[in-house]
Design an enzyme around this catalytic site. Sequence first.
Site, PDB file in Angstrom:
ATOM      1  N   LYS A   1       0.807  -1.223   0.000  1.00  0.00           N
ATOM      2  CA  LYS A   1       0.000   0.000   0.000  1.00  0.00           C
ATOM      3  C   LYS A   1       0.842   1.276   0.000  1.00  0.00           C
ATOM      4  O   LYS A   1       0.395   2.323  -0.404  1.00  0.00           O
ATOM      5  CB  LYS A   1      -0.964   0.005   1.178  1.00  0.00           C
ATOM      6  CG  LYS A   1      -0.318   0.008   2.538  1.00  0.00           C
ATOM      7  CD  LYS A   1      -1.395   0.000   3.617  1.00  0.00           C
ATOM      8  CE  LYS A   1      -0.746   0.041   4.982  1.00  0.00           C
ATOM      9  NZ  LYS A   1      -1.657   0.402   6.031  1.00  0.00           N
ATOM     10  N   ARG A   2       2.083   1.153   0.499  1.00  0.00           N
ATOM     11  CA  ARG A   2       3.003   2.286   0.471  1.00  0.00           C
ATOM     12  C   ARG A   2       3.400   2.575  -0.983  1.00  0.00           C
ATOM     13  O   ARG A   2       3.349   1.677  -1.817  1.00  0.00           O
ATOM     14  CB  ARG A   2       4.246   1.868   1.261  1.00  0.00           C
ATOM     15  CG  ARG A   2       5.049   2.919   1.915  1.00  0.00           C
ATOM     16  CD  ARG A   2       6.272   2.258   2.555  1.00  0.00           C
ATOM     17  NE  ARG A   2       5.979   1.520   3.758  1.00  0.00           N
ATOM     18  CZ  ARG A   2       5.928   2.051   4.967  1.00  0.00           C
ATOM     19  NH1 ARG A   2       6.155   3.329   5.118  1.00  0.00           N
ATOM     20  NH2 ARG A   2       5.646   1.321   6.018  1.00  0.00           N
TER      21      ARG A   2
ATOM     22  N   THR B   1       8.656  -1.171   6.405  1.00  0.00           N
ATOM     23  CA  THR B   1       9.178  -0.338   7.495  1.00  0.00           C
ATOM     24  C   THR B   1      10.690  -0.233   7.395  1.00  0.00           C
ATOM     25  O   THR B   1      11.280   0.842   7.501  1.00  0.00           O
ATOM     26  CB  THR B   1       8.812  -0.985   8.854  1.00  0.00           C
ATOM     27  OG1 THR B   1       7.402  -1.154   8.921  1.00  0.00           O
ATOM     28  CG2 THR B   1       9.294  -0.150  10.023  1.00  0.00           C
TER      29      THR B   1
ATOM     30  N   GLY C   1       3.718  -6.692   8.841  1.00  0.00           N
ATOM     31  CA  GLY C   1       4.668  -6.012   9.717  1.00  0.00           C
ATOM     32  C   GLY C   1       4.094  -5.474  11.010  1.00  0.00           C
ATOM     33  O   GLY C   1       3.208  -6.073  11.624  1.00  0.00           O
ATOM     34  N   SER C   2       4.587  -4.300  11.386  1.00  0.00           N
ATOM     35  CA  SER C   2       4.255  -3.745  12.706  1.00  0.00           C
ATOM     36  C   SER C   2       4.203  -2.221  12.622  1.00  0.00           C
ATOM     37  O   SER C   2       4.651  -1.629  11.639  1.00  0.00           O
ATOM     38  CB  SER C   2       5.341  -4.145  13.707  1.00  0.00           C
ATOM     39  OG  SER C   2       6.589  -3.629  13.300  1.00  0.00           O
TER      40      SER C   2
ATOM     41  N   ILE D   1      15.675   1.140  19.568  1.00  0.00           N
ATOM     42  CA  ILE D   1      15.267   2.262  18.701  1.00  0.00           C
ATOM     43  C   ILE D   1      15.479   3.585  19.448  1.00  0.00           C
ATOM     44  O   ILE D   1      16.026   4.551  18.897  1.00  0.00           O
ATOM     45  CB  ILE D   1      13.806   2.107  18.220  1.00  0.00           C
ATOM     46  CG1 ILE D   1      13.701   0.896  17.285  1.00  0.00           C
ATOM     47  CG2 ILE D   1      13.322   3.373  17.509  1.00  0.00           C
ATOM     48  CD1 ILE D   1      12.319   0.617  16.739  1.00  0.00           C
TER      49      ILE D   1
ATOM     50  N   GLU E   1      19.273   4.264  19.632  1.00  0.00           N
ATOM     51  CA  GLU E   1      19.854   4.627  18.330  1.00  0.00           C
ATOM     52  C   GLU E   1      19.451   6.049  17.934  1.00  0.00           C
ATOM     53  O   GLU E   1      20.304   6.876  17.584  1.00  0.00           O
ATOM     54  CB  GLU E   1      19.414   3.635  17.246  1.00  0.00           C
ATOM     55  CG  GLU E   1      20.080   2.268  17.377  1.00  0.00           C
ATOM     56  CD  GLU E   1      19.705   1.290  16.269  1.00  0.00           C
ATOM     57  OE1 GLU E   1      20.120   0.130  16.363  1.00  0.00           O
ATOM     58  OE2 GLU E   1      18.994   1.676  15.313  1.00  0.00           O
TER      59      GLU E   1
ATOM     60  N   GLU F   1      13.014   5.374  31.145  1.00  0.00           N
ATOM     61  CA  GLU F   1      12.722   3.949  30.960  1.00  0.00           C
ATOM     62  C   GLU F   1      11.987   3.424  32.185  1.00  0.00           C
ATOM     63  O   GLU F   1      12.387   3.669  33.318  1.00  0.00           O
ATOM     64  CB  GLU F   1      14.044   3.191  30.714  1.00  0.00           C
ATOM     65  CG  GLU F   1      13.986   1.686  30.829  1.00  0.00           C
ATOM     66  CD  GLU F   1      13.002   1.006  29.878  1.00  0.00           C
ATOM     67  OE1 GLU F   1      13.049   1.246  28.668  1.00  0.00           O
ATOM     68  OE2 GLU F   1      12.174   0.216  30.387  1.00  0.00           O
TER      69      GLU F   1
ATOM     70  N   HIS G   1      45.604 -11.100  11.950  1.00  0.00           N
ATOM     71  CA  HIS G   1      46.135 -10.113  12.896  1.00  0.00           C
ATOM     72  C   HIS G   1      46.590  -8.880  12.134  1.00  0.00           C
ATOM     73  O   HIS G   1      47.235  -9.021  11.089  1.00  0.00           O
ATOM     74  CB  HIS G   1      47.326 -10.706  13.653  1.00  0.00           C
ATOM     75  CG  HIS G   1      47.980  -9.715  14.572  1.00  0.00           C
ATOM     76  ND1 HIS G   1      47.398  -9.329  15.758  1.00  0.00           N
ATOM     77  CD2 HIS G   1      49.134  -9.011  14.445  1.00  0.00           C
ATOM     78  CE1 HIS G   1      48.183  -8.438  16.341  1.00  0.00           C
ATOM     79  NE2 HIS G   1      49.236  -8.217  15.571  1.00  0.00           N
TER      80      HIS G   1
HETATM   81  C1  LIG Z   1      13.434   3.043  13.459  1.00  0.00           C
HETATM   82  C2  LIG Z   1      13.562   1.559  13.240  1.00  0.00           C
HETATM   83  C3  LIG Z   1      14.805   1.000  13.100  1.00  0.00           C
HETATM   84  C4  LIG Z   1      14.949  -0.361  12.883  1.00  0.00           C
HETATM   85  N1  LIG Z   1      16.198  -0.865  12.737  1.00  0.00           N
HETATM   86  C5  LIG Z   1      16.354  -2.189  12.540  1.00  0.00           C
HETATM   87  C6  LIG Z   1      17.654  -2.733  12.332  1.00  0.00           C
HETATM   88  O1  LIG Z   1      18.655  -2.010  12.334  1.00  0.00           O
HETATM   89  N2  LIG Z   1      17.767  -4.055  12.129  1.00  0.00           N
HETATM   90  C7  LIG Z   1      16.674  -4.884  12.135  1.00  0.00           C
HETATM   91  O2  LIG Z   1      16.834  -6.099  11.954  1.00  0.00           O
HETATM   92  N3  LIG Z   1      15.418  -4.391  12.307  1.00  0.00           N
HETATM   93  C8  LIG Z   1      15.240  -3.073  12.501  1.00  0.00           C
HETATM   94  N4  LIG Z   1      13.974  -2.563  12.639  1.00  0.00           N
HETATM   95  C9  LIG Z   1      12.836  -3.504  12.610  1.00  0.00           C
HETATM   96  C10 LIG Z   1      12.479  -3.888  11.161  1.00  0.00           C
HETATM   97  O3  LIG Z   1      12.184  -2.709  10.458  1.00  0.00           O
HETATM   98  C11 LIG Z   1      11.297  -4.857  11.144  1.00  0.00           C
HETATM   99  O4  LIG Z   1      11.589  -5.971  11.950  1.00  0.00           O
HETATM  100  C12 LIG Z   1      11.016  -5.327   9.732  1.00  0.00           C
HETATM  101  O5  LIG Z   1      10.749  -4.253   8.876  1.00  0.00           O
HETATM  102  C13 LIG Z   1       9.829  -6.299   9.708  1.00  0.00           C
HETATM  103  O6  LIG Z   1       9.606  -6.700   8.402  1.00  0.00           O
HETATM  104  P1  LIG Z   1       8.180  -7.189   7.907  1.00  0.00           P
HETATM  105  O7  LIG Z   1       8.376  -7.648   6.512  1.00  0.00           O
HETATM  106  O8  LIG Z   1       7.588  -8.137   8.872  1.00  0.00           O
HETATM  107  O9  LIG Z   1       7.226  -5.899   7.940  1.00  0.00           O
HETATM  108  P2  LIG Z   1       7.396  -4.373   7.517  1.00  0.00           P
HETATM  109  O10 LIG Z   1       8.771  -4.031   7.165  1.00  0.00           O
HETATM  110  O11 LIG Z   1       6.713  -3.594   8.587  1.00  0.00           O
HETATM  111  O12 LIG Z   1       6.559  -4.266   6.170  1.00  0.00           O
HETATM  112  C14 LIG Z   1       5.181  -4.455   6.132  1.00  0.00           C
HETATM  113  C15 LIG Z   1       4.641  -3.756   4.898  1.00  0.00           C
HETATM  114  O13 LIG Z   1       3.298  -4.188   4.716  1.00  0.00           O
HETATM  115  C16 LIG Z   1       2.549  -3.105   4.192  1.00  0.00           C
HETATM  116  N5  LIG Z   1       1.131  -3.382   4.475  1.00  0.00           N
HETATM  117  C17 LIG Z   1       0.533  -3.508   5.674  1.00  0.00           C
HETATM  118  N6  LIG Z   1      -0.773  -3.838   5.520  1.00  0.00           N
HETATM  119  C18 LIG Z   1      -0.995  -3.909   4.178  1.00  0.00           C
HETATM  120  C19 LIG Z   1      -2.131  -4.222   3.396  1.00  0.00           C
HETATM  121  N7  LIG Z   1      -3.294  -4.555   3.947  1.00  0.00           N
HETATM  122  N8  LIG Z   1      -1.987  -4.196   2.053  1.00  0.00           N
HETATM  123  C20 LIG Z   1      -0.796  -3.869   1.481  1.00  0.00           C
HETATM  124  N9  LIG Z   1       0.309  -3.576   2.175  1.00  0.00           N
HETATM  125  C21 LIG Z   1       0.211  -3.615   3.509  1.00  0.00           C
HETATM  126  C22 LIG Z   1       3.091  -1.908   4.958  1.00  0.00           C
HETATM  127  O14 LIG Z   1       2.829  -0.719   4.220  1.00  0.00           O
HETATM  128  C23 LIG Z   1       4.578  -2.243   5.007  1.00  0.00           C
HETATM  129  O15 LIG Z   1       5.257  -1.653   3.921  1.00  0.00           O
HETATM  130  C24 LIG Z   1      13.791  -1.195  12.819  1.00  0.00           C
HETATM  131  C25 LIG Z   1      12.521  -0.633  12.950  1.00  0.00           C
HETATM  132  C26 LIG Z   1      12.400   0.726  13.161  1.00  0.00           C
HETATM  133  C27 LIG Z   1      11.018   1.315  13.278  1.00  0.00           C
END
Ligand SMILES: Cc1cc2nc3c(=O)[nH]c(=O)nc-3n(C[C@H](O)[C@H](O)[C@H](O)COP(=O)(O)OP(=O)(O)OC[C@H]3O[C@@H](n4cnc5c(N)ncnc54)[C@H](O)[C@@H]3O)c2cc1C
Length: 469
Positions: free
Chosen positions: A36-37, A43, A147-148, A187, A190, A206, A448
């Site tokens: 949808k993005r 994320t 995702g989340s 998060i 960082e 915290e 080394h």
């Molecule tokens: C600031 C920040 C920093 C992070 N840094 C790290 C890091 O350094 N290393 C690490 O391992 N993890 C990091 N994470 C966590 C990581 O981003 C997530 O664990 C990861 O993105 C999860 O992947 P995912 O595929 O489950 O979902 P997401 O990456 O959340 O992707 C889900 C996608 O689904 C789409 N979507 C949702 N519902 C629908 C729908 N109904 N129809 C169509 N599209 C939809 C959303 O738009 C989104 O683009 C970070 C997160 C944040 C917020």
Amino acid sequence: MAESAFDVVVIGSGPGGYVAAIRAAQLGLKTACIEKRETLGGTCLNIGCIPSKALLQSSEIFEEARHGMAVHGVRTGQVELDLPAMMTQKAKVVDANTAGIVFLFKKNKVEWIKGTGRITGQGRIEVALNAGGTQALTARHIVIATGSDSMPLAGVAVDERSIVSSTGALELSSVPKRLIVIGGGYIGLEMGSVWQRLGSQVTVVEFLDRILPGMDGEISKHMQRILQKQGMSFRLATRVTGAAPGNDGVTVGVEPAGGGPAESLAADIVLLAIGRRPYTSGLGLEDAKVALDERGRIKTDSRFATNVPGIYAIGDAIAGPMLAHKAEDEGVALAEIIAGQAGHVNYEAIPGVVYTWPEVAAVGKSEEQLKAEGIAYKSGKFPFTANGRARAMATTDGFVKLLADAASDRILGAHILGPNAGDLIAEVVVGMEFGAAAEDIARTSHAHPTLNEAVKEAALAVAGRAIHI
Ligand SMILES: Cc1cc2nc3c(=O)[nH]c(=O)nc-3n(C[C@H](O)[C@H](O)[C@H](O)COP(=O)(O)OP(=O)(O)OC[C@H]3O[C@@H](n4cnc5c(N)ncnc54)[C@H](O)[C@@H]3O)c2cc1C
């Protein structure tokens, strides 16, 4: 309405979804991915891992130029921050990464459907297209990878201006004088580090009595001390009761977590970073009767199957650490399972990294976990102060700690606080995948002078025979 038929339809294009889609296509399955993005990558690529690491890298260079070069005999003149240029660099990094997924989808013939997906029945999905109208899809296998999003807190209304989530904290147009970070997880630390390096006075509030909950306790104590030396303040065991934006910034109400007198803290910007929760709204899960657990995560079995035949879920939307590489690994495993292969994820060997300076990296069990589980273990520790390369880099804070089974010597966990810890942990992860003993790492030749020698020395220390300490 004409229907398009696929073997696999993935909803969500984050690291779980796009990787699952590519792997499924590689295995000969006709695959679509709904997002949808406006851009691919979820994320992680758009508002998570990638932009945060871009800002961490850039702010580290700023910090190094101001305070880290004189010791190497490099004199700089006045160092100035160009925040718009830093943000442009971050945007370029994000664009290059998201464009990379477009290329990979084309290369692998994954169809990208731009819109919001909703499950309308077994094997049926309806997409509300971003361009208007709807498209109906059928799929033998539906993969939920939605995702989340960030966890809300009562009394702290995120407006992405003065009270921001991590998304807003990646986009600030000026350096706040006072930044309060609610949440001492990765998060918060960082993003707090980024703005602290750029000039903010950062206070982390915290609820628990320690930062980095879930990480090894010794590491988290050391990390707190290092961050304090860098100028960050901490209010631990403190509950935030509310945050009120006013003309002169935000007033944050706090009180001791165990009860006690209330207090007010003043900030220009407040970052709410108390965790993330699965995002499944609007997917039609209730109608499709897909079961969730008590924390709103989609329930899956060990093969990522939900309770509804043909519907699977991976990534942040299901149980387990909310990490991009965990989502990717699940995406690959699930695509292979769907294709009739034996996909598998080893949850015992998933590293976690905090990209502060120095970095924190961990894999496997912490000492606290081993004690709680009654597992007898040996520990080997080696400080970076005794590592030649770390001395040459003038970054000797931290240590490597390796935990091994007392009887078999098998590695059970590794905890690294130090320069490039996120890279150093990889050799232990590979070792654990192969069931390595500490002795295996101790007897492996390490170049080394490298930081990796600290890992080898920690492995030697498990048997009480480190050479360089
Ligand atoms: C600031 C920040 C920093 C992070 N840094 C790290 C890091 O350094 N290393 C690490 O391992 N993890 C990091 N994470 C966590 C990581 O981003 C997530 O664990 C990861 O993105 C999860 O992947 P995912 O595929 O489950 O979902 P997401 O990456 O959340 O992707 C889900 C996608 O689904 C789409 N979507 C949702 N519902 C629908 C729908 N109904 N129809 C169509 N599209 C939809 C959303 O738009 C989104 O683009 C970070 C997160 C944040 C917020």
